[in-house]
Scaffold this active site. Structure first.
Site, PDB file in Angstrom:
ATOM      1  N   ASP A  27       1.035  -0.920   0.252  1.00  0.00           N
ATOM      2  CA  ASP A  27      -0.472   0.201   0.112  1.00  0.00           C
ATOM      3  C   ASP A  27       1.228   0.707  -0.039  1.00  0.00           C
ATOM      4  O   ASP A  27       1.963   1.293  -0.332  1.00  0.00           O
ATOM      5  CB  ASP A  27      -0.996   0.137   0.665  1.00  0.00           C
ATOM      6  CG  ASP A  27      -2.271   0.254   1.168  1.00  0.00           C
ATOM      7  OD1 ASP A  27      -2.724   1.436   0.465  1.00  0.00           O
ATOM      8  OD2 ASP A  27      -3.563   0.223   0.630  1.00  0.00           O
ATOM      9  N   HIS A  36      -3.251   2.651  -4.782  1.00  0.00           N
ATOM     10  CA  HIS A  36      -2.958   3.009  -3.442  1.00  0.00           C
ATOM     11  C   HIS A  36      -1.609   1.984  -3.836  1.00  0.00           C
ATOM     12  O   HIS A  36      -0.788   1.049  -3.190  1.00  0.00           O
ATOM     13  CB  HIS A  36      -3.225   1.925  -2.511  1.00  0.00           C
ATOM     14  CG  HIS A  36      -4.495   1.865  -2.307  1.00  0.00           C
ATOM     15  ND1 HIS A  36      -4.769   3.099  -1.163  1.00  0.00           N
ATOM     16  CD2 HIS A  36      -5.745   2.410  -2.527  1.00  0.00           C
ATOM     17  CE1 HIS A  36      -5.424   2.922  -0.952  1.00  0.00           C
ATOM     18  NE2 HIS A  36      -6.546   2.698  -1.734  1.00  0.00           N
ATOM     19  N   GLU A  45     -10.235   2.305  -5.360  1.00  0.00           N
ATOM     20  CA  GLU A  45     -10.023   3.714  -5.062  1.00  0.00           C
ATOM     21  C   GLU A  45      -8.331   4.612  -5.293  1.00  0.00           C
ATOM     22  O   GLU A  45      -7.700   5.063  -4.963  1.00  0.00           O
ATOM     23  CB  GLU A  45      -9.315   3.520  -3.289  1.00  0.00           C
ATOM     24  CG  GLU A  45     -10.588   3.898  -2.316  1.00  0.00           C
ATOM     25  CD  GLU A  45     -10.663   3.708  -0.744  1.00  0.00           C
ATOM     26  OE1 GLU A  45     -10.944   4.560  -0.136  1.00  0.00           O
ATOM     27  OE2 GLU A  45      -8.648   3.116  -0.040  1.00  0.00           O
TER      28      GLU A  45
HETATM   29  C1  ACM Z   1     -10.670  -0.605   0.666  1.00  0.00           C
HETATM   30  O1  ACM Z   1     -11.377  -0.308   1.816  1.00  0.00           O
HETATM   31  N1  ACM Z   1     -10.112   0.742  -0.088  1.00  0.00           N
HETATM   32  C2  ACM Z   1     -11.004  -1.679  -0.153  1.00  0.00           C
END
Ligand code: ACM
Ligand code: ZN
Length: 757
Positions: A201, A263, A327
């Site tokens: 991440d 991410h 995201e």
């Molecule tokens: C997430 O909570 N972005 C999968």
């Protein structure tokens, strides 16, 4: 508790007898979690004794046999032997090829026990059920001499869903292989079968890749801006093998996740040329929004990802490979020549409500899917955003915001795992009121709500229900600095999810689940695993102020557990006075309150200063309506540091908001002290709260918070006379536990206190 057992044990050893545990309230009845789908309870019990043996028809499940033998021997003190023939007083492990892979039967009568399955996984579940039919003490970690008996029962059981998962995030905070093994042990008891590891991440790259050692060289350590580094933390190939082998013995599949295309900052720290802007980037333990992502228009990104996934696929035998996909902030792609050139080559135009950039993401995900299902021969799984702009049927979708996206995916033929944040499956949310719980993600996820979750959406057509393959709890670790907090957040909500995933809805029963949970919690005690016990609520302030003769306090807790209390400052224990529904106090004191489990464990203790106060007089002389602001540079951690501040600015402003959060950048730390006056309309007891480090009213410090910057909801009361009162607000601009203090309003709030009726 332990000492009493030890004394009983020593006495019994001397007298050569055994310790009864059937009479414990938490051992009464049948207490298997998840609740079996078919169960008929008979009369009588089977009792383990010195002549009890284990007989197995096949050596296919040696590890299950050894597990059972080890537990029974350890807890009973008898040397339980394997026998080479079936006889009376035996536990028989039998094979029945007609049973499904996760199916099993347990038949207990007074002179024998049969465990029946078609393979190791089914037999493992039969053993887990048998262990849970035994008293909780069977889980004890050291040799003991308990009387172990099993109620006569016939169980025929198989799971509702084939995917019963937990996701753990070792990026924001890291968990060692040993930390993870502890959780795998609990998952195994609960017949859960997937551990999803979120390995990469923005805040960390936690898996060593031979071809690209730069990834962990650059991104296994984080800058914390607090004079300390976080890390280096990552899993080596040996760690992963150790973990995967351990999980395999527990019939748990470990699913790796490598985040793409968002991410991905930790990859860009090592390879800035794979971003749209070229970087450079820093590896930071700063949580929140990140707009630097892989440049989708750069083909080298795909080369890197494919090389990484080749190595990852070889490390994890799981048929699933998780590609993230959630995201992805697309601002950079909009401005990047390479990304826009790719969009042009692909002739992308806004379509079906999807922007060009969303279609670029879909292009990237589809390309990864072809690689994963083609060369790697695995199934791609991704967060619900992978659905945007279309997706091959073979991809499995993890529905995380709610169940809507999952319903849509299932209705178009995709397998779906429901990991719904809206339904409480994000276990990083608090399990009670923010005022009493440790800082958490925001929002509440109560055990009861998690238990009530239904993974198959009502709107999904019955012929598509088969595509909901299961459900998963997710534990994002921003708020989980260590394994103690991890366990506090995981349990007992994971027990609820295990039952949602295994047990048919018509067999679920909330009240009975709570009864069985009493037993399960004692098992966790025996294993030294922590868990959340509802903390007393109702009274939500750190103190309780009264101005007349007496004060009434009314506490509640989310599972209606009994509560105990003391008023002399001593720590409460299981024998302390039981708290009445209304506690009337006439004298100031230090009140300590905790909830009590059936196993005799206490929740986190609430400590409230019960204070008789006179109304603090209002300021009579003429005062300024301006705010006095003083600013200093540097890192200030607590009141000792505040005292040493050398202020470079000393000025008057009209209101706190005039020098608000937008004036600060946490990378230039400093201290701001605001002093001024506020008005209360009536004399009364007021409740204050603030995210700042300190709030003083007159010479009373009502807020003190040197640690937590987010959802810090501690509230304090003070009795004030009608009129103007002086305040001092101390704000330390810095990163606290990964969250910048300047991301939140610099202010304080107060309201009149209402009394319980
Ligand atoms: C997430 O909570 N972005 C999968
Ligand atoms: Zn780009």
């Amino acid at each position: 508790m332990m000492i009493r057992y030890l004394i009983a044990l020593i006495l019994c050893t001397l007298l050569s007898c055994r310790v009864p545990v059937d009479d414990k309230i938490y051992n009464s009845g049948i207490h298997v979690i998840p609740e079996p789908n078919e169960m008929a309870i008979g009369q009588g019990v089977f009792t383990i004794d010195g002549s009890t043996t284990i007989y197995t028809e096949t050596d296919e499940w040696n590890s299950e046999t050894e597990l059972l033998k080890g537990r029974l021997t350890n807890a009973s003190g008898y040397d339980i032997k394997l026998s080479d023939k079936a006889s009376g007083n035996s536990i028989l492990l039998k094979k029945d090829k007609s049973l499904g892979r996760e199916e099993y039967k347990v038949n207990v009568c007074e002179d024998s026990i049969e465990l029946i399955a078609s393979n190791g996984q089914g037999m493992f579940y039969a053993v887990q059920t048998l262990l849970q039919l035994l008293p909780a003490e069977v889980e004890i970690g050291h040799p003991s001499r308990f009387i172990l008996s099993v109620p006569c029962v016939n169980i025929s059981d198989s799971p509702r869903f084939r995917y019963r998962g937990l996701m753990i995030d070792p990026c924001r905070h890291f968990f060692s292989v040993d930390d993870l093994k502890r959780q795998l042990d609990v998952m195994a008891m609960l017949k859960m079968n997937r551990l999803h590891l979120h390995l990469t991440d923005n805040q960390g790259w936690r898996i060593a890749i031979d071809k690209y050692p730069q990834l962990v060289e650059c991104s296994a350590v984080q800058e914390t801006y607090n004079g300390k580094k976080y890390g280096p933390y990552y899993y080596t190939k040996e760690d992963i093998k150790d973990l995967v082998d351990y999980a395999d013995r527990l019939h748990i599949d470990v699913i790796p996740e490598i985040e793409f295309p968002g991410h991905s900052l930790s990859a860009l720290v090592a390879f800035p040329e794979l971003s749209c802007t070229g970087g450079p980037f820093e590896s930071e333990q700063v949580f929140g929004y990140e707009e630097n992502v892989f440049c989708i228009g750069n083909d080298s990104v795909f080369t890197l990802m494919e090389d990484i996934l080749r190595e990852v696929a070889a490390m994890f035998p799981s048929k699933y490979l998780h590609i993230g996909g959630d995201e992805c902030v697309k601002n950079r792609w909009r401005e990047c020549q390479r990304c826009q050139a790719l969009a042009k080559r692909l002739n992308l135009k806004p379509k079906d409500g999807h922007s060009v950039e969303e279609q670029l993401q879909s292009y990237g995900i589809k390309r990864m899917e072809r690689f994963i299902s083609g060369e790697l021969g695995k199934r791609m799984i991704g967060w619900e955003e992978i659905l945007e702009g279309g997706l091959p049927d073979e991809a499995t979708v993890m529905s995380w915001k709610g169940t809507e996206c999952g319903a849509k995916a299932a209705s178009t033929g995709h397998d779906v795992v429901m990991a719904s944040m809206a339904d409480g499956l994000y276990l990083c949310s608090a399990q009670g009121a923010d005022e009493v719980e440790p800082a958490a993600m925001g929002g509440q996820s109560y055990l009861k709500d998690v238990y009530a979750f239904e993974p198959v959406p009502a709107e999904l057509a019955p012929d598509m229900h088969k595509h909901v393959i299961g459900t998963q709890a997710c534990l994002w670790s921003e708020w989980t600095p260590d394994v103690d907090m991890l366990e506090f957040l995981l349990y007992p909500r994971l027990m609820a999810i295990a039952e949602v995933a295994w047990t048919l809805p018509e067999k679920k029963d909330w009240a009975d689940f709570l009864r069985r949970l009493d037993n399960m919690q004692v098992r966790l005690d025996e294993k030294g695993i922590g868990y959340h016990i509802p903390i007393p609520e109702g009274e939500l302030t750190t103190n309780k102020v009264f101005t007349e003769d007496s004060v009434v306090l009314a506490f509640t807790n989310s599972r209606s557990l009994p509560m105990v209390y003391t008023t002399d400052g001593s720590e409460p224990d299981a024998k302390s006075s039981i708290l009445p529904s209304l506690l009337v106090l006439h004298e100031p004191c230090t009140l300590k309150v905790a909830s009590l489990t059936a196993g005799g464990r206490l929740s986190n203790v609430r400590t409230l200063a019960v204070e008789k106060q006179k109304f603090l007089p209002a300021v009579k002389n003429k005062i300024t309506d301006k705010v006095h602001l003083k600013l200093a540079d540097g890192l200030f951690f607590n009141e000792n540091d505040y005292e040493k501040a050398k202020f470079h600015t000393d000025t008057m402003i009209t209101a706190i908001a005039d020098y608000g959060k937008d004036k600060f950048d946490f990378k230039k730390p400093g201290l701001a002290v605001y002093t001024g006056y506020f008005e209360v309309p009536e004399s009364g007891i007021y409740t204050f709260k603030s995210l700042a480090d300190e709030l003083w009213v007159g010479d009373k410090r009502v807020i003190y918070n040197p640690t937590s910057s987010r959802f810090y909801e501690k509230k304090t009361q003070i009795a004030l006379e009608k009129g103007m009162h002086p305040f001092r607000l101390v704000f330390s601009n810095r990163l606290k536990e990964g969250f910048a203090t300047c991301w939140y309003e610099i202010d304080f709030q107060y309201e009149p206190t209402t009394e319980p009726s």
